[in-house]
Design a protein around this motif. Structure first.
Motif, PDB file in Angstrom:
ATOM      1  N   MET A 122      51.384  47.208  48.519  1.00 23.27           N
ATOM      2  CA  MET A 122      51.706  46.812  47.147  1.00 23.27           C
ATOM      3  C   MET A 122      50.630  45.884  46.569  1.00 23.27           C
ATOM      4  O   MET A 122      50.279  45.988  45.394  1.00 23.27           O
ATOM      5  N   PHE A 123      50.123  44.974  47.407  1.00 23.50           N
ATOM      6  CA  PHE A 123      49.123  44.015  46.920  1.00 23.50           C
ATOM      7  C   PHE A 123      47.850  44.689  46.418  1.00 23.50           C
ATOM      8  O   PHE A 123      47.283  44.256  45.401  1.00 23.50           O
ATOM      9  N   PRO A 124      47.335  45.748  47.105  1.00 16.93           N
ATOM     10  CA  PRO A 124      46.134  46.422  46.584  1.00 16.93           C
ATOM     11  C   PRO A 124      46.324  46.962  45.166  1.00 16.93           C
ATOM     12  O   PRO A 124      45.391  46.914  44.350  1.00 16.93           O
ATOM     13  N   ILE A 125      47.514  47.494  44.875  1.00 18.67           N
ATOM     14  CA  ILE A 125      47.781  48.007  43.527  1.00 18.67           C
ATOM     15  C   ILE A 125      47.837  46.856  42.530  1.00 18.67           C
ATOM     16  O   ILE A 125      47.295  46.934  41.422  1.00 18.67           O
ATOM     17  N   TYR A 126      48.493  45.770  42.930  1.00 20.39           N
ATOM     18  CA  TYR A 126      48.557  44.571  42.089  1.00 20.39           C
ATOM     19  C   TYR A 126      47.147  44.060  41.799  1.00 20.39           C
ATOM     20  O   TYR A 126      46.805  43.743  40.652  1.00 20.39           O
ATOM     21  N   LYS A 127      46.305  44.008  42.838  1.00 22.87           N
ATOM     22  CA  LYS A 127      44.919  43.540  42.690  1.00 22.87           C
ATOM     23  C   LYS A 127      44.127  44.466  41.779  1.00 22.87           C
ATOM     24  O   LYS A 127      43.352  44.012  40.918  1.00 22.87           O
ATOM     25  N   LYS A 128      44.320  45.781  41.962  1.00 17.35           N
ATOM     26  CA  LYS A 128      43.617  46.762  41.135  1.00 17.35           C
ATOM     27  C   LYS A 128      43.997  46.611  39.669  1.00 17.35           C
ATOM     28  O   LYS A 128      43.136  46.691  38.771  1.00 17.35           O
ATOM     29  N   GLU A 129      45.283  46.397  39.405  1.00 14.63           N
ATOM     30  CA  GLU A 129      45.744  46.225  38.031  1.00 14.63           C
ATOM     31  C   GLU A 129      45.146  44.970  37.405  1.00 14.63           C
ATOM     32  O   GLU A 129      44.715  44.988  36.247  1.00 14.63           O
ATOM     33  N   LEU A 130      45.118  43.876  38.166  1.00 13.17           N
ATOM     34  CA  LEU A 130      44.531  42.638  37.645  1.00 13.17           C
ATOM     35  C   LEU A 130      43.049  42.817  37.350  1.00 13.17           C
ATOM     36  O   LEU A 130      42.532  42.302  36.354  1.00 13.17           O
ATOM     37  N   GLN A 131      42.371  43.536  38.228  1.00 11.52           N
ATOM     38  CA  GLN A 131      40.941  43.784  38.002  1.00 11.52           C
ATOM     39  C   GLN A 131      40.716  44.594  36.733  1.00 11.52           C
ATOM     40  O   GLN A 131      39.743  44.364  36.005  1.00 11.52           O
ATOM     41  N   SER A 132      41.620  45.539  36.468  1.00 17.35           N
ATOM     42  CA  SER A 132      41.492  46.340  35.246  1.00 17.35           C
ATOM     43  C   SER A 132      41.671  45.489  34.000  1.00 17.35           C
ATOM     44  O   SER A 132      41.157  45.831  32.923  1.00 17.35           O
ATOM     45  N   PHE A 133      42.389  44.368  34.139  1.00 16.80           N
ATOM     46  CA  PHE A 133      42.578  43.447  33.018  1.00 16.80           C
ATOM     47  C   PHE A 133      41.427  42.445  32.923  1.00 16.80           C
ATOM     48  O   PHE A 133      40.816  42.278  31.869  1.00 16.80           O
ATOM     49  N   PHE A 134      41.136  41.759  34.025  1.00 14.54           N
ATOM     50  CA  PHE A 134      40.223  40.614  33.994  1.00 14.54           C
ATOM     51  C   PHE A 134      38.760  40.967  34.225  1.00 14.54           C
ATOM     52  O   PHE A 134      37.892  40.150  33.957  1.00 14.54           O
ATOM     53  N   TYR A 135      38.475  42.161  34.747  1.00 16.63           N
ATOM     54  CA  TYR A 135      37.085  42.568  34.906  1.00 16.63           C
ATOM     55  C   TYR A 135      36.566  43.267  33.653  1.00 16.63           C
ATOM     56  O   TYR A 135      35.433  43.737  33.628  1.00 16.63           O
ATOM     57  N   THR A 136      37.387  43.330  32.646  1.00 17.25           N
ATOM     58  CA  THR A 136      37.015  43.865  31.338  1.00 17.25           C
ATOM     59  C   THR A 136      37.403  42.825  30.289  1.00 17.25           C
ATOM     60  O   THR A 136      38.144  41.881  30.593  1.00 17.25           O
TER      61      THR A 136
END
Length: 249
Positions: free
Chosen positions: A1-15
């Motif tokens: 679950m954490f990898p998906i959570y991390k991926k979602e955050l990256q899609s927000f904060f890395y853009t």
């Protein structure tokens, strides 16, 4: 679950997405404060050194802005997975659908907290220059947090049911706008002719419940309402995604 959570955050904060929406929210958040100070400054009965200031009125004004921002925040949750062709990978991953929904929900909540955290500068400045009723302020923040979580869950459900993120945002705007004024409809003269239907509609209104929070009251019934709404909406999102998963075979 954490990898998906991390991926979602990256899609927000890395853009620029999360920063742009947070900046827009802070701008909209500052407008009612500026208007209130301007109106108080024009009031000759107000002392030049001390001006009464109410965060209750500010939070009421901010709710309307959330109607436009939260669907933008949640529109990409599942709709973009289908648009980018990554839904198949997500559905065939060893992570359960329930954990996918929870991870995406927590990621959206994290961005929402990031937006709210920026607004703390206003009560801090107010406390330095004047006096803040802390109990009222804390309750107002709890109320707007619960209110936002419910609408994030609603936005995720709409994103799960649509094929296009723009369409998800538009539908989200309309649905959230209707829900915002559902209590006014329940209290209208037309609905007063049908007291039973009026009481049922009013029971689903979130605005009156938020009003208690903004005035400094925390009621168990209001917390239960928001918690129940969030759980129901997330369960519906789970069912919608699980159905798509089974339809893919």
């Amino acid at each position: 679950m954490f990898p998906i959570y991390k991926k979602e955050l990256q899609s927000f904060f890395y853009t620029p997405f999360a920063y742009a929406i947070a900046a827009l929210f802070l701008l909209l958040f500052a407008l009612p404060i500026a208007n209130m100070i301007s109106d108080l400054g024009k009031n000759s009965s107000v002392s030049a050194n001390v001006m009464p200031f109410s965060f209750t009125e500010m939070f009421y004004s901010v709710i309307l802005y959330f109607i436009f921002l939260l669907p933008i925040l949640t529109m990409r949750t599942f709709a973009d997975e289908r648009k980018n062709g990554t839904e198949v990978l997500l559905m065939t991953s060893p992570v359960s659908v329930a954990k996918i929904v929870i991870a995406k929900f927590l990621a959206n909540v994290t961005v929402y907290l990031f937006m709210i955290a920026g607004t703390l500068i206003f009560p801090i400045i107010t406390a330095i220059k004047g006096e803040v009723v802390m109990s009222q302020l804390i309750c107002a923040y709890i109320g707007i947090f619960c209110w936002g979580l419910m609408y994030i869950a609603l936005g995720m459900l709409i994103s799960a049911l649509t094929e296009n993120s723009i369409l998800a945002a538009i539908i989200g705007e309309v649905v959230m706008f209707i829900l915002l004024f559902i209590d006014d409809f329940a209290n209208s003269g037309f609905m007063s002719q049908f007291p039973k239907a009026q009481s049922v509609i009013y029971a689903f209104a979130a605005q009156p419940r938020f009003a208690y929070f903004s005035e400094g009251f925390i009621r168990l019934s209001d917390l239960t309402f928001f918690a129940s709404a969030i759980i129901v909406l997330l369960v519906w999102t789970y069912i919608a995604i699980e159905k798509r998963r089974w339809n893919r075979g």
